[in-house]
Write a protein that holds these residues in place. Structure first.
Motif, PDB file in Angstrom:
ATOM      1  N   VAL A  60      45.386   8.389  14.072  1.00  0.00           N
ATOM      2  CA  VAL A  60      44.486   9.201  13.246  1.00  0.00           C
ATOM      3  C   VAL A  60      43.558  10.007  14.144  1.00  0.00           C
ATOM      4  O   VAL A  60      43.342  11.202  13.921  1.00  0.00           O
ATOM      5  N   ARG A  61      43.019   9.350  15.155  1.00  0.00           N
ATOM      6  CA  ARG A  61      42.092  10.029  16.082  1.00  0.00           C
ATOM      7  C   ARG A  61      42.751  11.216  16.777  1.00  0.00           C
ATOM      8  O   ARG A  61      42.139  12.252  16.980  1.00  0.00           O
ATOM      9  N   ARG A  62      44.027  11.068  17.123  1.00  0.00           N
ATOM     10  CA  ARG A  62      44.743  12.121  17.853  1.00  0.00           C
ATOM     11  C   ARG A  62      45.487  13.086  16.934  1.00  0.00           C
ATOM     12  O   ARG A  62      46.311  13.861  17.392  1.00  0.00           O
ATOM     13  N   TYR A  63      45.206  13.007  15.638  1.00  0.00           N
ATOM     14  CA  TYR A  63      45.892  13.844  14.643  1.00  0.00           C
ATOM     15  C   TYR A  63      47.405  13.632  14.722  1.00  0.00           C
ATOM     16  O   TYR A  63      48.172  14.559  14.539  1.00  0.00           O
ATOM     17  N   GLY A  64      47.814  12.415  14.985  1.00  0.00           N
ATOM     18  CA  GLY A  64      49.229  12.100  15.140  1.00  0.00           C
ATOM     19  C   GLY A  64      49.916  11.748  13.839  1.00  0.00           C
ATOM     20  O   GLY A  64      51.090  11.414  13.847  1.00  0.00           O
ATOM     21  N   HIS A  65      49.193  11.822  12.730  1.00  0.00           N
ATOM     22  CA  HIS A  65      49.812  11.498  11.445  1.00  0.00           C
ATOM     23  C   HIS A  65      50.724  12.634  11.006  1.00  0.00           C
ATOM     24  O   HIS A  65      50.541  13.786  11.375  1.00  0.00           O
ATOM     25  N   THR A  88      41.044  12.722   2.887  1.00  0.00           N
ATOM     26  CA  THR A  88      40.161  11.799   3.603  1.00  0.00           C
ATOM     27  C   THR A  88      39.745  10.649   2.688  1.00  0.00           C
ATOM     28  O   THR A  88      39.769   9.487   3.099  1.00  0.00           O
ATOM     29  N   LEU A  89      39.390  10.971   1.452  1.00  0.00           N
ATOM     30  CA  LEU A  89      39.003   9.928   0.505  1.00  0.00           C
ATOM     31  C   LEU A  89      40.159   8.977   0.202  1.00  0.00           C
ATOM     32  O   LEU A  89      39.961   7.762   0.114  1.00  0.00           O
ATOM     33  N   MET A  90      41.365   9.515   0.043  1.00  0.00           N
ATOM     34  CA  MET A  90      42.520   8.656  -0.232  1.00  0.00           C
ATOM     35  C   MET A  90      42.797   7.728   0.949  1.00  0.00           C
ATOM     36  O   MET A  90      43.100   6.541   0.768  1.00  0.00           O
ATOM     37  N   SER A  91      42.670   8.246   2.156  1.00  0.00           N
ATOM     38  CA  SER A  91      42.862   7.405   3.345  1.00  0.00           C
ATOM     39  C   SER A  91      41.779   6.338   3.430  1.00  0.00           C
ATOM     40  O   SER A  91      42.062   5.179   3.773  1.00  0.00           O
ATOM     41  N   LEU A  92      40.543   6.731   3.117  1.00  0.00           N
ATOM     42  CA  LEU A  92      39.451   5.758   3.146  1.00  0.00           C
ATOM     43  C   LEU A  92      39.655   4.662   2.109  1.00  0.00           C
ATOM     44  O   LEU A  92      39.350   3.492   2.370  1.00  0.00           O
ATOM     45  N   ILE A  93      40.169   5.027   0.946  1.00  0.00           N
ATOM     46  CA  ILE A  93      40.450   4.010  -0.075  1.00  0.00           C
ATOM     47  C   ILE A  93      41.517   3.042   0.431  1.00  0.00           C
ATOM     48  O   ILE A  93      41.370   1.822   0.320  1.00  0.00           O
ATOM     49  N   LEU A  94      42.583   3.574   1.006  1.00  0.00           N
ATOM     50  CA  LEU A  94      43.651   2.718   1.534  1.00  0.00           C
ATOM     51  C   LEU A  94      43.123   1.762   2.602  1.00  0.00           C
ATOM     52  O   LEU A  94      43.305   0.541   2.512  1.00  0.00           O
ATOM     53  N   ILE A 132      40.040  -5.912  11.635  1.00  0.00           N
ATOM     54  CA  ILE A 132      39.582  -5.143  12.798  1.00  0.00           C
ATOM     55  C   ILE A 132      40.297  -3.799  12.846  1.00  0.00           C
ATOM     56  O   ILE A 132      39.670  -2.744  13.006  1.00  0.00           O
ATOM     57  N   GLY A 133      41.609  -3.825  12.705  1.00  0.00           N
ATOM     58  CA  GLY A 133      42.377  -2.578  12.715  1.00  0.00           C
ATOM     59  C   GLY A 133      42.020  -1.668  11.557  1.00  0.00           C
ATOM     60  O   GLY A 133      41.895  -0.451  11.724  1.00  0.00           O
ATOM     61  N   ALA A 134      41.831  -2.236  10.367  1.00  0.00           N
ATOM     62  CA  ALA A 134      41.458  -1.426   9.204  1.00  0.00           C
ATOM     63  C   ALA A 134      40.075  -0.802   9.395  1.00  0.00           C
ATOM     64  O   ALA A 134      39.850   0.353   9.017  1.00  0.00           O
ATOM     65  N   PHE A 135      39.155  -1.548   9.997  1.00  0.00           N
ATOM     66  CA  PHE A 135      37.817  -1.010  10.267  1.00  0.00           C
ATOM     67  C   PHE A 135      37.894   0.169  11.239  1.00  0.00           C
ATOM     68  O   PHE A 135      37.234   1.198  11.034  1.00  0.00           O
ATOM     69  N   ARG A 140      37.888   6.116  12.209  1.00  0.00           N
ATOM     70  CA  ARG A 140      38.634   7.293  12.669  1.00  0.00           C
ATOM     71  C   ARG A 140      38.930   8.259  11.529  1.00  0.00           C
ATOM     72  O   ARG A 140      38.949   9.477  11.727  1.00  0.00           O
ATOM     73  N   THR A 141      39.144   7.757  10.326  1.00  0.00           N
ATOM     74  CA  THR A 141      39.389   8.639   9.188  1.00  0.00           C
ATOM     75  C   THR A 141      38.148   9.464   8.877  1.00  0.00           C
ATOM     76  O   THR A 141      38.238  10.674   8.628  1.00  0.00           O
TER      77      THR A 141
END
Length: 163
Positions: A60-65, A88-94, A132-135, A140-141
């Motif tokens: 996400v940080r590197r715009y690799g999505h 961004t909101l949909m990603s944050l919800i996920l 931890i990974g989700a946080f 990053r999102t």
């Protein structure tokens, strides 16, 4: 954010290195000594989960999505901003749901005193990879959403270029 970048890279490096060493040791032990190090499977699986989630945050940080920008590129600036906020909101919800349920799982495992089957380690230590990974993905999102909105604000639209 440089410290967080470094932290993510170190986690990825150590997790991948550990997984590689464990897998290599397991192969050598099976082929040379006819020994099976089955307990290492627990470590490998949980490190793979950590690697996946921290790797997602780095992606996400590197715009690799993955992205399909044909429609986005032809939107007017207002719709592009709305689309950036929406995605961004949909990603944050996920990632928020993954964070919430990951924390619930870890707290349940702590309360129950669950241990891993082979090693007898507290299960919550290994399961902490999920929250931890989700946080990290949430952070990053938000970062990428803000950066995309700033870039959109300063971008030049087609037809607006000076001749």
């Amino acid at each position: 954010m440089k410290i967080l970048n470094y932290f993510e890279e170190v986690i990825l490096f150590l997790a991948f290195l550990t997984m590689t060493i464990i897998a290599f040791s397991n192969i050598v032990a099976r082929n040379m000594a006819s020994l099976s190090l089955s307990f290492t499977e627990e470590i490998t699986i949980n490190l793979f989960v950590l690697l996946t989630f921290v790797g997602t945050a780095v992606g996400v940080r590197r715009y690799g999505h993955l992205g399909f920008t044909l429609i986005f590129d032809h939107m007017n600036p207002l719709f592009r901003k709305v689309f950036i906020v929406f995605s961004t909101l949909m990603s944050l919800i996920l990632f928020g749901v993954l964070l919430w349920y990951g924390l619930q799982m870890v707290m349940f495992q702590m309360d129950m005193g669950q241990k891993t089957p082979s090693l007898g380690w507290p299960q919550w230590i290994l399961s902490s990879a999920l929250p931890i990974g989700a946080f990290l993905c949430v952070i990053r999102t938000i970062q990428v959403g803000i950066e995309e909105l700033k870039l959109e604000k300063h971008s030049v639209n087609k037809g607006d270029e000076a001749v």
